[in-house]
Design an enzyme around this catalytic site. Structure first.
Site, PDB file in Angstrom:
ATOM      1  N   ASN A 225      32.624  13.839  86.175  1.00 40.36           N
ATOM      2  CA  ASN A 225      31.267  13.315  85.979  1.00 40.36           C
ATOM      3  C   ASN A 225      30.826  13.567  84.542  1.00 40.36           C
ATOM      4  OD1 ASN A 225      29.848  15.969  85.839  1.00 40.36           O
ATOM      5  ND2 ASN A 225      30.728  16.155  87.895  1.00 40.36           N
ATOM      6  N   ASP A 294      31.927  16.614  94.505  1.00 40.60           N
ATOM      7  CA  ASP A 294      31.744  16.813  95.946  1.00 40.60           C
ATOM      8  C   ASP A 294      33.051  16.662  96.715  1.00 40.60           C
ATOM      9  OD1 ASP A 294      28.987  17.337  95.894  1.00 40.60           O
ATOM     10  OD2 ASP A 294      28.590  15.209  95.517  1.00 40.60           O
ATOM     11  N   LYS A 304      52.769   9.163  88.224  1.00 43.55           N
ATOM     12  CA  LYS A 304      51.681   8.230  87.925  1.00 43.55           C
ATOM     13  C   LYS A 304      51.719   7.065  88.911  1.00 43.55           C
ATOM     14  CE  LYS A 304      49.888   5.228  84.352  1.00 43.55           C
ATOM     15  NZ  LYS A 304      50.143   4.556  83.082  1.00 43.55           N
ATOM     16  N   PRO A 321      34.736  22.889  98.517  1.00 45.91           N
ATOM     17  CA  PRO A 321      33.866  23.972  98.983  1.00 45.91           C
ATOM     18  C   PRO A 321      32.591  24.003  98.145  1.00 45.91           C
ATOM     19  CG  PRO A 321      35.701  24.852  97.713  1.00 45.91           C
ATOM     20  CD  PRO A 321      35.956  23.384  97.874  1.00 45.91           C
ATOM     21  N   ASP A 322      31.493  24.409  98.756  1.00 45.65           N
ATOM     22  CA  ASP A 322      30.236  24.544  98.011  1.00 45.65           C
ATOM     23  C   ASP A 322      30.189  25.962  97.442  1.00 45.65           C
ATOM     24  OD1 ASP A 322      27.501  25.032  97.273  1.00 45.65           O
ATOM     25  OD2 ASP A 322      27.033  23.154  98.314  1.00 45.65           O
ATOM     26  N   ILE A 323      30.399  26.060  96.149  1.00 39.15           N
ATOM     27  CA  ILE A 323      30.526  27.375  95.498  1.00 39.15           C
ATOM     28  C   ILE A 323      29.224  28.160  95.637  1.00 39.15           C
ATOM     29  CG2 ILE A 323      31.033  28.555  93.326  1.00 39.15           C
ATOM     30  CD1 ILE A 323      32.518  25.914  92.491  1.00 39.15           C
ATOM     31  N   PHE A 343      21.162  24.594  90.481  1.00 43.90           N
ATOM     32  CA  PHE A 343      20.635  23.480  89.686  1.00 43.90           C
ATOM     33  C   PHE A 343      20.837  22.208  90.489  1.00 43.90           C
ATOM     34  CE2 PHE A 343      19.428  23.800  85.153  1.00 43.90           C
ATOM     35  CZ  PHE A 343      19.341  25.180  85.063  1.00 43.90           C
ATOM     36  N   LYS A 357      17.322  21.200  98.895  1.00 49.16           N
ATOM     37  CA  LYS A 357      18.638  21.761  98.531  1.00 49.16           C
ATOM     38  C   LYS A 357      18.572  23.287  98.452  1.00 49.16           C
ATOM     39  CE  LYS A 357      21.094  18.732  96.304  1.00 49.16           C
ATOM     40  NZ  LYS A 357      21.593  17.856  95.282  1.00 49.16           N
ATOM     41  N   LYS A 361      21.001  25.497 100.773  1.00 55.66           N
ATOM     42  CA  LYS A 361      22.042  26.359 100.199  1.00 55.66           C
ATOM     43  C   LYS A 361      21.704  27.834 100.346  1.00 55.66           C
ATOM     44  CE  LYS A 361      23.833  22.802  97.276  1.00 55.66           C
ATOM     45  NZ  LYS A 361      25.108  22.501  96.662  1.00 55.66           N
TER      46      LYS A 361
HETATM   47  O1  C5P Z   1      26.023  18.895  94.066  1.00 50.98           O
HETATM   48  P1  C5P Z   1      24.742  19.491  94.541  1.00 50.98           P
HETATM   49  O2  C5P Z   1      23.567  18.645  94.237  1.00 50.98           O
HETATM   50  O3  C5P Z   1      24.800  19.991  95.937  1.00 50.98           O
HETATM   51  O4  C5P Z   1      24.567  20.775  93.566  1.00 50.98           O
HETATM   52  C1  C5P Z   1      23.476  21.619  93.633  1.00 50.98           C
HETATM   53  C2  C5P Z   1      23.880  23.012  93.232  1.00 50.98           C
HETATM   54  O5  C5P Z   1      25.006  23.458  93.980  1.00 50.98           O
HETATM   55  C3  C5P Z   1      24.290  23.206  91.793  1.00 50.98           C
HETATM   56  O6  C5P Z   1      23.792  24.481  91.414  1.00 50.98           O
HETATM   57  C4  C5P Z   1      25.794  23.223  91.811  1.00 50.98           C
HETATM   58  O7  C5P Z   1      26.355  23.970  90.760  1.00 50.98           O
HETATM   59  C5  C5P Z   1      26.085  23.817  93.151  1.00 50.98           C
HETATM   60  N1  C5P Z   1      27.321  23.333  93.765  1.00 50.98           N
HETATM   61  C6  C5P Z   1      28.375  24.191  93.922  1.00 50.98           C
HETATM   62  N2  C5P Z   1      29.523  23.747  94.529  1.00 50.98           N
HETATM   63  C7  C5P Z   1      29.623  22.488  94.996  1.00 50.98           C
HETATM   64  C8  C5P Z   1      28.555  21.593  94.831  1.00 50.98           C
HETATM   65  C9  C5P Z   1      27.418  22.047  94.196  1.00 50.98           C
HETATM   66  O8  C5P Z   1      28.285  25.344  93.488  1.00 50.98           O
HETATM   67  N3  C5P Z   1      30.738  22.091  95.587  1.00 50.98           N
END
Ligand code: C5P
Length: 419
Positions: A225, A294, A304, A321-323, A343, A357, A361
């Protein structure tokens, strides 16, 4: 919605505007770097009074320093230009800081004893200890640096309240290689700017994820991105200026690491997840600025993918995974020892989406910004959202916003610690 303390300007003032700096030079080949530093200080808005020892004047001339500082340069305490002949008093009374760069081994040995047989050491002694901080930028040969006398002197000078800065490592003018090079002009400029920032996060450990991630499709392609990492790196700098120990986990970005900040480079979301999790145990604050992808392709092709073989390629996707959510679930965060900040980069309904959000989270603070208005830009505008409500930080340089955000985070941590 509250407004942040009336700071509606688009660009912040230069970082050293209205600051009067005494730049002292003692004898050493690093004096040539002090000329560049002087120019950088002036460019950053400071007025600079240069004072040199006789030895320093052997390396660069007072004429050079006068031209760069646009002020008369002083070398002798007997300089008749001062009507009362008290240069050591007159030149220190309006200073916001004194920086001696280079500070030679001999000059520091002299300061340590409170000796004052030349104008510069006299000024160091005569300055007000309470209002004029003294920074020393050592510069010397590696053997002189390593000598127990030098190390002992520096420890005592620190004890007496001086900020003895570090040194660089590498080639020395004498041909030897090792510790003892004076810090570079941009590093010294950073140290001075940081000196004037409030130490709201002193001793805290701050972990920051920054930049985009890159999810490989095949060995030469992938999805990513437009995140540049600038906001995350500005936060890293601001946290370090605020006195924190800072570690950045950065996706693929082409940015220089802020001075004094530790950095781990990663590429994919999985790598970022692992690198962040490895640091969580040590952190007091986690700020997730990274624009993490995502999804990633379920399989990465070994070679390739060629066009025109079986029509258009199609991919199966798996969710990353959502960190941030995982860090918020860690023992440390659950125990209240780690404060998490997210953020949210949106394109519409910023406040509502960011608040949702934050709750989803499980973090106390979510910062909202508009994706197209921040990605790659030097400016940004933020909404700081917690369970009490929303604070608006109007459009400004990312570093200015980052400093404001550090104050917001610090006040929330200290409130939490007082409870
Ligand atoms: O992508 P999203 O809008 O959910 O991101 C919101 C927050 O979650 C950001 O702080 C981003 O760094 C974090 N995030 C993350 N891991 C992901 C998706 C988002 O830590 N896979």
């Amino acid at each position: 919605m509250r407004n942040y303390r009336g700071s509606a300007t688009l660009r912040p003032m230069s970082d050293l505007s209205n600051k009067h700096i005494v730049l002292g030079l003692s004898g050493g080949i690093a004096c040539y770097k002090a000329a560049e530093l002087c120019r950088a200080l002036v460019k950053e808005g400071a007025t600079v009074q240069v004072v040199m020892t006789e030895a320093a004047a052997q390396f660069v001339t007072p004429v050079t320093m006068q031209a760069l500082s646009n002020q008369p340069v002083y070398v002798s305490q007997w300089d008749p230009r001062e009507p009362n002949n008290m240069a050591h008093i007159n030149l220190t009374r309006h200073a916001h800081a004194m920086l001696v760069a280079p500070a030679s081994a001999d000059f520091m040995a002299k300061l340590l004893h409170g000796r004052a047989d030349d104008l510069l050491s006299l000024m160091c002694l005569a300055r007000s200890l309470d209002t004029v901080p003294l920074l020393l930028a050592p510069a010397m040969n590696k053997e002189m640096w390593a000598h127990p006398a030098t190390q002992r002197n520096m420890a005592q000078l620190r004890h007496d309240g001086a900020h003895v800065l570090g040194v660089g490592q590498g080639d020395q003018a004498c041909g030897e290689v090792g510790d003892g090079r004076m810090l570079e002009p941009d590093e010294l400029l950073y140290e001075l700017i940081a000196l004037f920032q409030p130490k709201v996060l002193l001793g805290k450990k701050v972990l920051i994820s920054a930049g985009p991630t890159f999810e490989a499709i095949d060995p030469v392609r992938g999805i990513t991105n437009l995140s540049s990492g600038k906001m995350g790196f500005a936060l890293a700098r601001a946290a370090h200026e605020a006195g924190a120990e800072v570690h950045v986990v950065a996706g693929p970005v082409s940015l220089t690491t802020p001075y004094g900040v530790a950095r781990t480079d990663v590429r994919s979301a999985l790598q970022m997840h692992a690198a962040v999790m490895a640091q969580v145990e040590h952190a007091d604050v986690f700020i997730a600025t990274a624009a993490v992808a995502d999804w990633r392709p379920a399989q990465v092709a070994g070679e390739k993918i060629k066009k025109g073989q079986d029509g258009l390629p199609s991919f199966e996707w798996v969710e990353n995974p959502d960190i941030l959510a995982d860090v918020a679930l860690s023992n440390r965060a659950q125990a209240g020892a780690l404060y998490c900040v997210g953020f949210a980069a949106e394109t519409q309904y910023l406040q509502a989406q960011a608040q949702a959000k934050r709750v989803r989270k499980g973090v106390p603070l979510m910062v909202g910004n508009l994706g197209p208005a921040t990605f790659g830009q030097d400016d940004n505008a933020l909404l700081v959202i917690d369970e009490q409500g929303t604070l608006e930080l109007p459009r400004a340089a990312k570093l200015a916003l980052a400093r404001q955000l550090m104050a917001e985070i610090a006040s929330r941590i200290s409130t939490k610690e007082q409870v």
